[in-house]
Enzyme design. Structure first.
Site, PDB file in Angstrom:
ATOM      1  N   LYS A   1     -11.985  -5.762 -22.400  1.00  0.00           N
ATOM      2  CA  LYS A   1     -12.309  -5.901 -20.969  1.00  0.00           C
ATOM      3  C   LYS A   1     -13.274  -4.806 -20.542  1.00  0.00           C
ATOM      4  CE  LYS A   1      -7.877  -7.934 -19.798  1.00  0.00           C
ATOM      5  NZ  LYS A   1      -6.467  -7.634 -19.568  1.00  0.00           N
TER       6      LYS A   1
ATOM      7  N   ASP B   1      -6.371 -10.520 -11.080  1.00  0.00           N
ATOM      8  CA  ASP B   1      -5.539 -11.396 -11.915  1.00  0.00           C
ATOM      9  C   ASP B   1      -5.016 -12.595 -11.127  1.00  0.00           C
ATOM     10  OD1 ASP B   1      -5.147 -10.794 -14.644  1.00  0.00           O
ATOM     11  OD2 ASP B   1      -3.861  -9.080 -14.163  1.00  0.00           O
TER      12      ASP B   1
ATOM     13  N   GLN C   1      -2.330  -4.171 -16.859  1.00  0.00           N
ATOM     14  CA  GLN C   1      -2.114  -4.945 -18.082  1.00  0.00           C
ATOM     15  C   GLN C   1      -0.624  -5.225 -18.278  1.00  0.00           C
ATOM     16  OE1 GLN C   1      -4.538  -6.201 -20.011  1.00  0.00           O
ATOM     17  NE2 GLN C   1      -3.119  -7.100 -21.477  1.00  0.00           N
TER      18      GLN C   1
HETATM   19  N1  GUN Z   1      -1.609  -9.657 -20.652  1.00  0.00           N
HETATM   20  C1  GUN Z   1      -1.996 -10.773 -21.310  1.00  0.00           C
HETATM   21  N2  GUN Z   1      -2.812 -11.524 -20.565  1.00  0.00           N
HETATM   22  C2  GUN Z   1      -2.951 -10.883 -19.385  1.00  0.00           C
HETATM   23  C3  GUN Z   1      -3.683 -11.157 -18.201  1.00  0.00           C
HETATM   24  O1  GUN Z   1      -4.368 -12.178 -18.058  1.00  0.00           O
HETATM   25  N3  GUN Z   1      -3.575 -10.235 -17.218  1.00  0.00           N
HETATM   26  C4  GUN Z   1      -2.808  -9.120 -17.334  1.00  0.00           C
HETATM   27  N4  GUN Z   1      -2.764  -8.279 -16.300  1.00  0.00           N
HETATM   28  N5  GUN Z   1      -2.123  -8.836 -18.426  1.00  0.00           N
HETATM   29  C5  GUN Z   1      -2.193  -9.704 -19.436  1.00  0.00           C
END
Ligand code: GUN
Length: 296
Positions: A54, A121, A98
């Protein structure tokens, strides 16, 4: 006839390019650099990989990437204090915590402490409610990526029968709401659904997000249907580790009209949509028009 393979990797690159163009415009015309803050608690290896990826792509499209890596035993009070600080920081337009968080932290409480306008998100309860009632919201990245690919392939989705397999808050439920918003007739199926094959066989669109390797078989699929495979499952086959989806690709590709592969389908779209959401959040925060085609 075999299915059109929907190339998520290429599609994601076009989304990132579009995001990059808008980042340049925001910088040149308004002196604004969109910023995305990612918070990682602990050292879960898969999460570390995601967060690195990311951060790299955020920088590649010209945005500021702020990474906050906290010890695994960080207290809830300290994490909430960091989020409050990010909420108040005007250079931060998007905040992502996350998941999964360590067990001693209450994920719902933490996610709901994020300013909903910065919740890239789309997991905050306000955004869930806004999406569920058809109002403007931040939309979860994976379902948004699936919607973009479906719109690109079909044009209009109006009146199509869509079956979403999986009822998670992250994919299944928001996906169903997005498809409803595009006037599909939507069924949410899941592991307890009776006659799942019969339900899936009615679908013009199948979105598989159930987390079971290669569960959806070719003889479940209506001829010409579009199959979107959200699954990412690591399996061992012939002594080798392999990544497979929730869809049995080889049998489905022979029947479907279009299909996303794993890897290279939905996966790359998730981060591209995170960047798209960050641009959207930045534009909204500054009262600027949102770019076309990057939101639901
Ligand atoms: N962990 C796995 N996929 C995601 C996601 O799309 N967002 C977040 N915040 N954590 C994750």
């Amino acid at each position: 006839m075999t299915a059109t393979v929907i190339d998520g990797k290429a599609f994601a690159a076009t989304v990132r390019e579009k995001v990059g163009t808008h980042v340049s415009r925001l910088k040149d015309e308004h002196g604004i650099t969109p910023g995305l803050a990612v918070v990682l608690v602990g050292e879960d290896p898969a999460s570390q990989v995601y967060v690195r990826s990311k951060g790299k792509m955020t920088v590649e499209v010209g945005m500021n990437s702020m990474e906050h890596k906290l010890d695994v035993d960080t207290s809830e009070a300290d994490l909430l204090a960091l989020i409050a600080q990010l909420n108040a920081d005007p250079s931060v337009h998007g905040i992502l915590v996350q998941l999964p968080l360590p067990d001693h932290l209450d994920s719902d409480l933490v996610i709901n402490s994020i300013d909903p306008a910065k919740d890239v998100d789309g997991f905050h309860i306000s955004n869930v409610g806004l999406l569920g009632t058809g109002q403007k919201s931040m939309v979860p990245c994976t379902p948004l990526g699936c919607l973009m690919m479906l719109r690109d392939h079909h044009g209009s989705l109006s009146g199509l029968n869509a079956v979403v397999i999986g009822r998670s808050n992250i994919v299944g439920k928001p996906m169903a709401n997005l498809l409803l918003g595009d006037s599909c007739t939507v069924t949410i199926a899941h592991s307890r659904t009776k006659d799942l094959q019969g339900v899936v066989s009615q679908a013009d669109i199948v979105v598989a997000a159930v987390g079971r390797p290669e569960m959806v078989l070719g003889d479940w699929i209506k001829k010409g249907a579009t199959v979107i495979d959200v699954g990412i499952n690591r399996i061992e086959r012939d002594g080798k580790n392999k990544l497979v989806g929730d869809v049995d690709y080889d049998s489905c590709v022979a029947v479907a009209g279009a299909i996303t592969p794993v890897p290279g389908g939905v996966g790359p779209m998730t981060i591209a949509c995170l960047l798209a959401n960050t641009i959207t959040a930045c534009c909204r925060a500054n009262g600027l028009p949102e770019p076309d085609g990057l939101t639901a």
